[in-house]
Design a protein around this motif. Structure first.
Motif, short mmCIF file in Angstrom:
data_model
loop_
_atom_site.label_atom_id
_atom_site.label_comp_id
_atom_site.label_asym_id
_atom_site.label_seq_id
_atom_site.Cartn_x
_atom_site.Cartn_y
_atom_site.Cartn_z
N THR A 189 0.86 -1.19 0.06
CA THR A 189 -0.13 0.01 -0.01
C THR A 189 0.83 1.15 -0.13
OG1 THR A 189 -1.38 1.41 1.51
CG2 THR A 189 -0.20 -0.38 2.46
N THR A 190 0.30 2.41 -0.32
CA THR A 190 1.00 3.66 -0.49
C THR A 190 1.15 4.10 0.95
OG1 THR A 190 -0.71 5.37 -0.34
CG2 THR A 190 -0.44 4.13 -2.44
N THR A 191 1.97 4.91 1.26
CA THR A 191 2.34 5.45 2.67
C THR A 191 1.23 6.37 3.13
OG1 THR A 191 3.77 6.69 1.51
CG2 THR A 191 4.77 5.24 3.05
N SER A 192 0.60 7.08 1.95
CA SER A 192 -0.57 8.05 2.57
C SER A 192 -1.61 7.50 3.10
CB SER A 192 -0.80 9.01 1.38
OG SER A 192 -1.17 8.31 0.11
N GLY A 236 5.93 3.25 -1.10
CA GLY A 236 5.40 4.10 -2.35
C GLY A 236 4.77 3.57 -3.31
N SER A 237 4.15 4.28 -4.09
CA SER A 237 3.16 3.69 -5.15
C SER A 237 3.96 2.59 -6.09
CB SER A 237 2.22 4.42 -5.90
OG SER A 237 1.13 4.91 -5.06
N SER A 262 6.56 8.06 -5.96
CA SER A 262 5.37 7.81 -5.42
C SER A 262 3.99 8.16 -6.46
CB SER A 262 5.01 8.39 -3.85
OG SER A 262 5.37 9.90 -4.25
N GLY A 263 3.08 8.06 -5.86
CA GLY A 263 1.52 8.53 -6.37
C GLY A 263 1.82 10.14 -6.68
N VAL A 279 -3.08 1.77 -4.24
CA VAL A 279 -2.05 2.84 -4.84
C VAL A 279 -2.89 4.09 -5.49
CG1 VAL A 279 -0.23 1.70 -5.19
CG2 VAL A 279 -2.24 1.33 -6.90
N TYR A 307 -7.87 6.73 -5.47
CA TYR A 307 -7.08 5.45 -4.76
C TYR A 307 -7.95 4.07 -5.34
CZ TYR A 307 -4.80 8.52 -1.43
OH TYR A 307 -3.90 9.52 -0.71
#
Lengths: 303, 210
Positions: A42-45, A74-75, A161-162, A92, A238
């Protein structure tokens, strides 16, 4: 070496291995569980805002046989790990990267489950005049000009990242290339660290709204403020996918989870998340806007 | 989120197991090298690898353990065992290099002396080993400190999964990325306290022996 010396060494080796084996058995007894583990890159955000732990807490309550293990990266890295089959699902927000992995057949079963907005942040006195921009491309162009004149700095994630992918897409639309300029700083770190660096330096940056609100609420940011946002151009979508390299057992759990994400229970949980704690919602559920989001996703994916 | 005590306990168990495993092969190897001159180049190679970057070990091990990798069928990626293996490999050069120093110094000092006093070679070997114990203990403690303080291996092959592979260093990285610096610093201080305590203990043990 004599026989007894050898024996002593052998004894030491055997006893150390025995101790290590015992420790690892104790460890499995203490921490292992019978539930199947579903790995999600998964992305960190999504992870750092706490949304995923909150969602899987509810999911695991109704699906006691599944434990979801999040690997927050990151994505770009998340997609790569799913493509290798090391994670069965991937969450992502980088449509143009996602499209590439979809076309190469590494991921499938696309589900859009949430969205929010990117925001252009900068110092309150706004030396580049981003507040007056009429669109994101114009805002970036103003930052470029101010940067060249030595009046502004821009901090980029620089990590594929995204958020970084979107930032580069906007730069691309301006027709200007900031790479290598001394006012353009690439941190190579997560959104949170990048926000802190931009804040310390009085620089501009692009962020997802969720991470910004979380940092703002915790009082980590002193000069950064939202200078530009827009509900269409800066939409942040997302998506969830399954990896085509999942085992069939994982695939069943993975599909069930991403279908649940798009379902009514998860969608109302997403809508409620952070209410009362933050001045704005961190994420919006995709339900009811799916067609619009799919269209926006296509536009972003084709860059 | 994991509770703090379980993260600390997990870190100690993982790095402790890694240290035990690395000790089990490093010290016999170092002893063997100290008695067989033709193995000295091997020790030099290990000395050169003492500072190997933890992320490099993590990445190489990831490539091996990934489902697409040669050892993917073991299913070890993102498990505590993967971190144990990675950390054991990581600290092996350090353990071999330091214990080789200790053992070869002690055997130079004592072997001939013991032989002239009429000891059999096994008695001499035992004397060298027991005289080397304090030095070997500190090499093991150094290995443990490097294992528990490393981030690269734990993050890449462990994946920082809550309740499974989250260690102190990966939690520090996560808390930092979440902006929760207070928690990150608290964990950092606990980590420091653990490594300092172990080195004080080692020193005490050493003094006891000498």
């Amino acid at each position: 070496m004599g026989i007894t010396g050898r024996k002593a060494i052998l004894f030491v080796i055997v006893s150390l291995i025995v101790v290590a084996v015992i420790l690892s058995i104790v460890y499995t007894q203490l921490y292992g569980s019978s539930a199947t583990r579903l790995r999600a890159a998964t992305t960190t955000s999504l992870y750092a805002t706490g949304l995923l732990d909150y969602l899987s807490h509810h999911y695991e309550a109704s699906h006691p046989n599944v434990v979801i293990d999040y690997i927050a990266v990151g994505s770009g890295e998340a997609l790569e790990r799913a493509a290798r089959g090391d994670a069965c699902i991937v969450l992502v927000h980088a449509p143009s990267l996602e499209k590439r992995y979809l076309e190469e057949g590494y991921i499938s079963n696309h589900v859009i489950f949430a969205y929010n907005y990117f925001v252009i942040l900068g110092p309150k006195d706004d030396p580049a005049g981003v507040r007056d921009a009429s669109n994101a491309v114009e805002a970036f162009r103003k930052i470029y000009i101010a940067g060249e004149e030595g009046r502004a700095l821009f901090v980029s994630r620089g990590d594929r990242s995204g958020t970084n992918v979107r930032e580069l897409m906007i730069w691309n639309m301006t027709g200007l290339d900031p790479h290598g300029k001394d006012w353009y700083l690439e941190t190579g770190q997560g959104m949170g660290e990048t926000l802190v660096i931009a804040d310390e330096k009085g620089a501009y940056t692009l962020s997802d709204i969720g991470t910004y609100l979380k940092y703002e609420l915790e009082g980590r940011l002193h000069t950064l403020t939202v200078l530009y946002t827009n509900s269409t151009e800066l939409i942040n979508i997302y998506s969830a996918y399954t990896s085509t390299r999942c085992s069939s057992e994982e695939m069943g759990d993975g599909l069930q989870f991403i279908e649940w994400l798009a379902g009514s229970e998860a969608q109302s949980l997403i809508a409620e998340y952070g209410r009362g704690e933050y001045p704005h919602p961190l994420f919006y559920p995709a339900a009811g806007k799916i067609e619009y989001l799919q269209e926006a996703w296509r536009i972003l994916a084709n860059g | 989120m994991d509770s703090l005590p379980s993260i600390v306990a997990r870190s100690i168990i993982i790095s402790g197991s890694a240290t035990l495993i690395a000790t089990a092969w490093s010290i016999p190897l170092a002893y063997h090298a100290s008695t067989h001159r033709r193995l000295t180049p091997l020790v030099y190679a290990f000395e050169a690898l003492v500072g190997i970057p933890t992320v490099l070990v993590g990445l190489l091990l990831y490539a091996l353990l990934s489902r697409q990798g040669p050892l993917g069928w073991l299913g070890l990626l993102y498990t505590p065992q993967a971190i144990v293996i990675g950390e054991a490999l990581l600290i092996t050069p350090l353990l071999v290099a330091v214990s080789y120093r200790v053992l070869s110094e002690k055997s130079r000092e004592l072997w001939e002396l013991a032989a002239t006093l009429g000891a059999t070679s096994s008695q001499a070997a035992r004397l060298v080993l027991s005289e080397s114990l304090p030095g070997l203990t500190s090499s093991v403690i150094m290995g443990f400190s490097r294992a528990i303080g490393e981030l690269g291996v734990a993050l890449i092959v462990g994946g920082n999964i809550a309740g499974l592979t989250r260690t102190m260093t990966t939690s520090i990285a996560l808390y930092t990325s979440m902006g929760e610096y207070d928690k990150a610093i608290t964990l950092g201080l606990i980590l420091l306290a653990i490594t300092v305590t172990f080195s004080i203990l080692a020193r005490a043990v050493r003094r006891e022996w000498e």
